[in-house]
Design a protein around this motif. Structure first.
Motif, PDB file in Angstrom:
ATOM      1  N   ASP A 243       0.865  -1.143   0.000  1.00  0.00           N
ATOM      2  CA  ASP A 243       0.000   0.000   0.000  1.00  0.00           C
ATOM      3  C   ASP A 243       0.921   1.217   0.000  1.00  0.00           C
ATOM      4  O   ASP A 243       1.848   1.282   0.792  1.00  0.00           O
ATOM      5  CB  ASP A 243      -0.836  -0.045   1.290  1.00  0.00           C
ATOM      6  CG  ASP A 243      -1.969   0.950   1.254  1.00  0.00           C
ATOM      7  OD1 ASP A 243      -2.409   1.293   0.156  1.00  0.00           O
ATOM      8  OD2 ASP A 243      -2.384   1.380   2.342  1.00  0.00           O
TER       9      ASP A 243
ATOM     10  N   TYR B 230      -4.106  -9.679  -0.163  1.00  0.00           N
ATOM     11  CA  TYR B 230      -4.276  -8.406   0.527  1.00  0.00           C
ATOM     12  C   TYR B 230      -5.719  -7.950   0.426  1.00  0.00           C
ATOM     13  O   TYR B 230      -6.230  -7.742  -0.674  1.00  0.00           O
ATOM     14  CB  TYR B 230      -3.350  -7.359  -0.085  1.00  0.00           C
ATOM     15  CG  TYR B 230      -3.465  -6.005   0.556  1.00  0.00           C
ATOM     16  CD1 TYR B 230      -3.196  -5.836   1.906  1.00  0.00           C
ATOM     17  CD2 TYR B 230      -3.825  -4.885  -0.182  1.00  0.00           C
ATOM     18  CE1 TYR B 230      -3.296  -4.588   2.501  1.00  0.00           C
ATOM     19  CE2 TYR B 230      -3.923  -3.635   0.402  1.00  0.00           C
ATOM     20  CZ  TYR B 230      -3.653  -3.494   1.755  1.00  0.00           C
ATOM     21  OH  TYR B 230      -3.750  -2.262   2.336  1.00  0.00           O
TER      22      TYR B 230
ATOM     23  N   GLU C 242      -8.022  -5.273   0.473  1.00  0.00           N
ATOM     24  CA  GLU C 242      -7.833  -3.839   0.312  1.00  0.00           C
ATOM     25  C   GLU C 242      -8.667  -3.013   1.273  1.00  0.00           C
ATOM     26  O   GLU C 242      -8.228  -1.964   1.738  1.00  0.00           O
ATOM     27  CB  GLU C 242      -8.169  -3.446  -1.133  1.00  0.00           C
ATOM     28  CG  GLU C 242      -7.233  -4.108  -2.136  1.00  0.00           C
ATOM     29  CD  GLU C 242      -7.513  -3.681  -3.576  1.00  0.00           C
ATOM     30  OE1 GLU C 242      -8.698  -3.615  -3.952  1.00  0.00           O
ATOM     31  OE2 GLU C 242      -6.549  -3.392  -4.291  1.00  0.00           O
TER      32      GLU C 242
ATOM     33  N   ARG D 144      -4.656  -8.875  -4.793  1.00  0.00           N
ATOM     34  CA  ARG D 144      -5.496  -7.859  -4.143  1.00  0.00           C
ATOM     35  C   ARG D 144      -6.939  -8.279  -4.187  1.00  0.00           C
ATOM     36  O   ARG D 144      -7.475  -8.583  -5.253  1.00  0.00           O
ATOM     37  CB  ARG D 144      -5.338  -6.522  -4.845  1.00  0.00           C
ATOM     38  CG  ARG D 144      -3.962  -5.975  -4.669  1.00  0.00           C
ATOM     39  CD  ARG D 144      -3.706  -4.719  -5.458  1.00  0.00           C
ATOM     40  NE  ARG D 144      -2.295  -4.406  -5.374  1.00  0.00           N
ATOM     41  CZ  ARG D 144      -1.750  -3.781  -4.345  1.00  0.00           C
ATOM     42  NH1 ARG D 144      -2.500  -3.360  -3.358  1.00  0.00           N
ATOM     43  NH2 ARG D 144      -0.452  -3.577  -4.312  1.00  0.00           N
TER      44      ARG D 144
END
Ligand SMILES: [Mn+2]
Ligand SMILES: [Mn+2]
Ligand SMILES: [Zn+2]
Ligand SMILES: [Zn+2]
Lengths: 142, 142
Positions: free
Chosen positions: B80, B97, B99, B134
């Motif tokens: 990030d 990940y 988000e 992601r």
DNA sequence: ATTGTTTTTAGAATCATTCTAAAATGGCTT
DNA sequence: AAGCCATTTTAGAATGATTCTAAAAACAAT
């Protein structure tokens, strides 16, 4: 294909993104999309603009990069903590990152195969897969 | 295996890293390495320390995280823009990940195969390959 | 031309991280 | 224990990329 060259192509591109074709947005779009694909930071694009003799504020560069990204004209890359790159190549591909020089190079998307992934929770969707191959230029940057 | 539980293990680990086993480093190491693997930010670790009643300065948390990273006890993740995570799992693996929530989850390294890469310039060496999947938690974070 | 909306802008604000320079601590030696 | 010097910690300032603010400029439509 989305290789814009003419002024009209640029205007179309911006308009199709749902944005007014203002002087600033068109100039930035021309810098971004008139050559081959590129990876730029906001600061880089800003000083490039000034260098070409047309002045935009840094705030507008940031606004425009984010608007283009939201519109799908750009893709934001996180490769280094504290600095965002924007990629004009929005097709599926990955990156080689030269840590010393800060240079990014594309890697074709089909050079990478992903096997089974863990099951995702309810309603979760993969939004993107980022692959970054970090390279140490053992020789000083050319 | 590098599953440290006892105080002596922690002291060994810090000493083997070439660092003096100070009170601050030992406390931080205990937070980091006494449970399962974790992904933490400096801020997170700092407030966790304070929460446990032992005060360290944020500067020391940063110093220690970087020293542990250099010593190979941690791996720094850039996922990030503008925030670094530190991973106590230093084996070859990748990340999922989320988000929206900012949560990271490990993905086994052998779930990913990389094909041919473009030839690297003279003397360049791959230092690491980072793969980040992601995920958009379409439902609000649990 | 008038008006109302969108865009741009300068400069301030933010926020994670790094730096600075001083105080504290640790490890040794006597 | 006392003294010494290197290492570590720390508070607070500084940095740097990015975002925000609120006002001016540009734009589109009437
Ligand atoms: Mn962004
Ligand atoms: Mn770092
Ligand atoms: Zn690219
Ligand atoms: Zn991990």
């Amino acid at each position: 294909m989305r290789q814009a060259v003419t002024s009209n192509d640029i205007i179309e591109m911006v308009r199709d993104a749902g944005l007014r074709p203002t002087r600033q947005r068109l100039s930035l779009a021309r810098l971004l999309f008139s050559g081959g694909d590129r990876h730029v930071t906001a600061e880089q694009l800003h000083s490039e603009s000034l260098g070409q003799g047309f002045s935009v504020s840094l705030a507008t560069v940031y606004n425009t990069l984010h608007q283009f990204t939201t519109a799908g004209l750009l893709r934001e890359l996180v490769v280094d903590a504290g600095r965002s790159y924007f990629d004009t190549n929005i097709s599926a591909h990955h990156h080689l990152y030269f840590e010393d020089s800060g240079i990014l190079r594309d890697v074709a998307g089909d050079n990478v195969a992903i096997g089974e992934l863990p099951a995702l929770p309810e309603g979760a969707k993969i939004s993107r897969i980022d692959i970054i191959i970090r390279v140490k230029d053992c020789a000083p940057a050319a």
